[in-house]
Each structure stands twice: as structure tokens, then as C-alpha cells.
Design a protein around this motif. Structure first.
Motif, PDB file in Angstrom:
ATOM      1  N   LYS A  32       0.883  -1.252  -0.023  1.00 23.61           N
ATOM      2  CA  LYS A  32       0.041   0.218  -0.111  1.00 23.61           C
ATOM      3  C   LYS A  32       0.805   1.266   0.115  1.00 23.61           C
ATOM      4  CE  LYS A  32      -3.899  -1.969   2.240  1.00 23.61           C
ATOM      5  NZ  LYS A  32      -4.756  -2.119   1.003  1.00 23.61           N
ATOM      6  N   GLN A  33       0.734   2.129  -1.076  1.00 23.20           N
ATOM      7  CA  GLN A  33       1.467   3.387  -1.046  1.00 23.20           C
ATOM      8  C   GLN A  33       3.029   3.113  -1.141  1.00 23.20           C
ATOM      9  OE1 GLN A  33      -0.820   6.745  -1.181  1.00 23.20           O
ATOM     10  NE2 GLN A  33      -1.700   4.756  -2.411  1.00 23.20           N
ATOM     11  N   LEU A  34       3.411   2.311  -1.676  1.00 18.38           N
ATOM     12  CA  LEU A  34       4.808   2.089  -1.535  1.00 18.38           C
ATOM     13  C   LEU A  34       5.542   3.116  -2.469  1.00 18.38           C
ATOM     14  CD1 LEU A  34       5.940  -1.624  -1.750  1.00 18.38           C
ATOM     15  CD2 LEU A  34       5.852  -0.049   0.274  1.00 18.38           C
ATOM     16  N   SER A  35       6.644   3.666  -1.907  1.00 17.01           N
ATOM     17  CA  SER A  35       7.177   4.592  -2.493  1.00 17.01           C
ATOM     18  C   SER A  35       8.896   4.335  -2.256  1.00 17.01           C
ATOM     19  CB  SER A  35       7.076   6.111  -2.001  1.00 17.01           C
ATOM     20  OG  SER A  35       5.829   6.454  -2.290  1.00 17.01           O
ATOM     21  N   VAL A  36       9.790   4.437  -3.397  1.00 13.51           N
ATOM     22  CA  VAL A  36      11.004   4.296  -3.144  1.00 13.51           C
ATOM     23  C   VAL A  36      11.765   5.564  -3.930  1.00 13.51           C
ATOM     24  CG1 VAL A  36      13.053   2.856  -3.999  1.00 13.51           C
ATOM     25  CG2 VAL A  36      10.842   1.873  -3.294  1.00 13.51           C
ATOM     26  N   PHE A  70      10.188  -1.702  -7.737  1.00 10.87           N
ATOM     27  CA  PHE A  70       8.790  -2.098  -7.057  1.00 10.87           C
ATOM     28  C   PHE A  70       9.004  -3.580  -6.616  1.00 10.87           C
ATOM     29  CE2 PHE A  70       4.226  -3.289  -7.158  1.00 10.87           C
ATOM     30  CZ  PHE A  70       3.863  -2.713  -6.004  1.00 10.87           C
ATOM     31  N   LEU A  71       9.314  -4.297  -7.445  1.00  8.33           N
ATOM     32  CA  LEU A  71       9.267  -5.716  -7.551  1.00  8.33           C
ATOM     33  C   LEU A  71      10.337  -6.543  -6.148  1.00  8.33           C
ATOM     34  CD1 LEU A  71       8.369  -8.592  -8.909  1.00  8.33           C
ATOM     35  CD2 LEU A  71      10.477  -8.721  -9.917  1.00  8.33           C
ATOM     36  N   ARG A  72      11.491  -5.683  -6.270  1.00 13.19           N
ATOM     37  CA  ARG A  72      12.300  -5.867  -5.178  1.00 13.19           C
ATOM     38  C   ARG A  72      11.907  -5.793  -3.898  1.00 13.19           C
ATOM     39  NH1 ARG A  72      18.178  -5.994  -7.245  1.00 13.19           N
ATOM     40  NH2 ARG A  72      18.052  -6.803  -9.345  1.00 13.19           N
ATOM     41  N   CYS A  73      10.951  -4.632  -3.548  1.00 15.41           N
ATOM     42  CA  CYS A  73      10.492  -4.313  -2.248  1.00 15.41           C
ATOM     43  C   CYS A  73       9.785  -5.490  -1.634  1.00 15.41           C
ATOM     44  CB  CYS A  73       9.354  -3.203  -2.405  1.00 15.41           C
ATOM     45  SG  CYS A  73       9.973  -1.583  -2.953  1.00 15.41           S
ATOM     46  N   PHE A  74       9.267  -6.452  -2.526  1.00 11.17           N
ATOM     47  CA  PHE A  74       8.592  -7.613  -2.072  1.00 11.17           C
ATOM     48  C   PHE A  74       9.270  -8.576  -1.149  1.00 11.17           C
ATOM     49  CE2 PHE A  74       5.304  -6.003  -4.683  1.00 11.17           C
ATOM     50  CZ  PHE A  74       4.268  -6.043  -4.194  1.00 11.17           C
ATOM     51  N   ASN A  75      10.651  -8.684  -1.415  1.00 14.29           N
ATOM     52  CA  ASN A  75      11.606  -9.450  -0.558  1.00 14.29           C
ATOM     53  C   ASN A  75      12.605  -8.515   0.132  1.00 14.29           C
ATOM     54  OD1 ASN A  75      13.003  -9.021  -2.674  1.00 14.29           O
ATOM     55  ND2 ASN A  75      13.712 -11.101  -3.008  1.00 14.29           N
ATOM     56  N   SER A  82       8.629   4.865   1.951  1.00 14.10           N
ATOM     57  CA  SER A  82       7.451   4.886   2.768  1.00 14.10           C
ATOM     58  C   SER A  82       6.363   3.869   2.192  1.00 14.10           C
ATOM     59  CB  SER A  82       6.768   6.365   2.588  1.00 14.10           C
ATOM     60  OG  SER A  82       6.521   6.602   1.106  1.00 14.10           O
ATOM     61  N   GLY A  83       5.201   3.795   2.819  1.00 14.87           N
ATOM     62  CA  GLY A  83       3.999   2.823   2.740  1.00 14.87           C
ATOM     63  C   GLY A  83       4.314   1.667   3.476  1.00 14.87           C
ATOM     64  N   SER A  95       4.238   1.894   9.631  1.00 16.41           N
ATOM     65  CA  SER A  95       4.068   2.621  10.768  1.00 16.41           C
ATOM     66  C   SER A  95       5.518   2.678  11.429  1.00 16.41           C
ATOM     67  CB  SER A  95       2.991   1.964  11.653  1.00 16.41           C
ATOM     68  OG  SER A  95       1.946   1.898  10.996  1.00 16.41           O
ATOM     69  N   GLY A  96       6.439   2.918  10.551  1.00 18.12           N
ATOM     70  CA  GLY A  96       7.860   3.302  11.148  1.00 18.12           C
ATOM     71  C   GLY A  96       8.607   1.948  11.399  1.00 18.12           C
ATOM     72  N   ARG A  97       8.113   0.724  10.987  1.00 18.19           N
ATOM     73  CA  ARG A  97       8.476  -0.459  11.489  1.00 18.19           C
ATOM     74  C   ARG A  97       9.484  -1.085  10.323  1.00 18.19           C
ATOM     75  NH1 ARG A  97       8.867  -6.089  10.680  1.00 18.19           N
ATOM     76  NH2 ARG A  97       8.880  -7.167  12.527  1.00 18.19           N
ATOM     77  N   LYS A  98      10.856  -1.479  10.779  1.00 18.40           N
ATOM     78  CA  LYS A  98      11.768  -2.151   9.684  1.00 18.40           C
ATOM     79  C   LYS A  98      11.816  -3.524  10.148  1.00 18.40           C
ATOM     80  CE  LYS A  98      13.782   2.041   8.212  1.00 18.40           C
ATOM     81  NZ  LYS A  98      15.221   2.953   8.098  1.00 18.40           N
ATOM     82  N   PRO A  99      12.017  -4.360   9.196  1.00 16.39           N
ATOM     83  CA  PRO A  99      12.392  -5.758   9.553  1.00 16.39           C
ATOM     84  C   PRO A  99      13.529  -5.892  10.029  1.00 16.39           C
ATOM     85  CG  PRO A  99      12.692  -5.495   7.177  1.00 16.39           C
ATOM     86  CD  PRO A  99      12.230  -4.143   7.817  1.00 16.39           C
TER      87      PRO A  99
END
Length: 274
Positions: A32-36, A70-75, A82-83, A95-99
Motif C-alpha cells: 500500500k502506497q509504496l514509494s522508493v 517495486f518488485l524488489r520491495c516484496f522481498n 514509505s508505505g 508505521s515506522g517498522r523495519k524488518p
């Protein structure tokens, strides 16, 4: 009750009806609303994409449109600026979380990826390339890994190349080995970043045949591709991206044959008129 062999048309392809019925409603990936951004340059601009279990989504568009980023965001090979991103119910970004590192290990076991370049270890044979990830990432014994590797090489039609090193394989064979390696981790979803772009048409056809088989088996897939016929026949939905934005998303025939947006129309007219 319908037989497990019954198939139905889902978008542009045939798939197992019992699989479709059992997985209806399950969202596997939700962006949702992914931006790079790369410095001041925003290359992906608030893009949404929801992918359900067993669905195949193809992403098309001109070079430089942000598709691969965009594709690389999924892994999480490309962290979004943001998003939010949820994979199989687990919030990866939002919500500010990073893995954490452990989050990323779990994520990359669930989400396999194949690139334009094959990234095989040149000093290892085909089967050793596939063994390695299983032993190191999944903790399988060497015997268990070898059995699974041989099953996958057979699946991609390369059982006879098990003991061959990548340099002695064609580009299409190397890409099929790379697909088998990604499948060895038993992912829930596969990402493909223009997997045939470095191959001539004949070798690319070999890779597309494997991907068609994966789609037919119910594998969830997001595919960045310039192969329009493949996208039309195999995908359930197509997303057209340009200038970092998702311009149009819909069923293959609608997007490719009757696009609504002027930017989509312009792109496809140039593709099909070549």
C-alpha cells in the motif's frame, strides 16, 4: 464435490479449481502506497498491489518506469522509503517498522526470486547450486537436499545436467537451474525480474515453459516482463507502470487489448506496432 483434476479459467490461464476454491480471499502480499527514492529522485510513487494466493500478476511498462525496483520491495532487496508491505499476514514495513535480520530470513524463505542474470556459483555443479541454499538456510541434511534438488532439476527438464557446471550450460538452462534453486526453499511466492531479457527467443521459450508450469500448479507469482503474449496467456492481472506510478491494473485482455488510460494506449501501440 468437484474432482481435484477439474480446472477453471482464471484470468488468462487454466488452474486447479479446488485450489482456487480453497484459497479464495487469502491475501498473500499486500503493498500500500509504496514509494522508493534514490536521493532526491522518487522512482516508485505510492504504488498499491494486492496479490492473492495462487495468483499471477505481470508488471509491464517502459524501461525506467520503476517496475524492477517495486518488485524488489516484496522481498526487501529494495527497502521502501514509505508505505506499508504485508506478506502472508506479517507486517514487513509500515508505521515506522523495519524488518529485523530474523524477519528477513523468514521473508526470503517465503518469497523466492529470479533475476535477469542467473547468479549461479560457477565453481559448483547445477545440483550443488541447488543443494547449498537448502543446507545453509533450511538446515536440511545433504541427502535430503540432494533428493529435493534432483526432483526440481527433473521438474525444469534438466535432470541430465545435474553434474554440469553453469559455464557448460546455455543461458536458458542456467535460468532454469536458478528457478529450481529458488524453488528449493519451498517459497509461498516467486518474483521474476525479466527472466528472459538476456536470452534469445528460443532459449527464452524454455524458461517461459517452466514458468507456465509453475503458474498452472498454483504458484503465486509477480513477474516483471516484456513478454506480452506470455503475460496475456498466463497472468490473472496485469499492472502497467510508467514514471514510477501504477497507471492501469486489470485483467490481461482489458489492459492489453482495450486499455483505458492514454499512457497505456501509447505504450502498447508502440509495442504492438513494431
Amino acid at each position: 464435490m468437484e474432482s481435484i483434476q477439474t480446472v477453471v479459467s482464471l484470468g488468462g490461464r487454466l488452474t486447479n479449481k479446488s485450489l482456487v476454491e480453497s484459497q479464495v480471499g487469502r491475501v498473500l502480499a499486500d503493498a500500500k502506497q509504496l514509494s522508493v527514492s534514490f536521493g532526491p529522485l522518487e522512482v516508485v510513487k505510492q504504488v498499491d498491489l494486492t496479490v492473492r494466493k495462487g495468483e499471477v500478476v505481470s508488471i509491464i511498462g517502459p524501461s525506467g518506469s520503476g517496475k524492477s525496483t517495486f518488485l524488489r520491495c516484496f522481498n526487501y532487496l529494495q527497502p521502501p522509503a514509505s508505505g506499508s508491505l504485508t506478506i502472508d499476514g506479517e507486517v514487513i514495513v509500515g508505521s515506522g517498522r523495519k524488518p529485523t535480520n530474523s524477519d528477513l530470513l523468514r521473508l526470503r524463505r517465503k518469497v523466492g526470486m529470479c533475476f535477469q542474470s542467473f547468479n549461479l556459483f560457477p565453481h559448483l555443479t547445477a545440483v550443488e547450486n541447488i543443494d547449498l541454499a537448502q543446507v545453509s538456510a533450511l538446515g536440511r541434511s545433504k541427502a535430503e537436499a540432494r533428493q529435493r534438488s534432483m526432483e526440481l532439476l527433473k521438474r525444469v527438464g534438466l535432470e541430465a545436467k545435474a553434474d554440469t557446471k553453469p559455464a557448460r550450460c546455455s543461458g536458458g538452462q542456467q535460468q532454469r537451474i536458478a528457478i529450481a534453486r529458488a524453488l528449493a526453499l519451498d517459497p509461498e511466492m516467486m518474483l521474476f525480474d525479466e527472466p528472459t531479457s538476456a536470452l534469445d527467443p528460443e532459449l527464452g521459450h524454455e524458461v517461459l515453459a517452466v514458468m507456465r508450469e509453475l503458474a498452472g500448479s498454483g504458484m503465486t507469482m509477480i513477474i516483471v516482463t516484456h513478454e506480452m503474449k506470455f503475460a496475456e496467456n498466463v497472468a490473472d492481472r496485469i499492472m502497467f507502470m510508467a514514471d514510477g506510478k501504477a497507471i492501469e491494473v486489470g485483467e490481461p485482455k482489458q489492459v492489453l487489448r482495450a486499455p483505458v488510460q492514454e499512457r497505456t494506449q501509447k505504450f502498447l501501440s508502440m509495442v504492438f506496432d513494431r
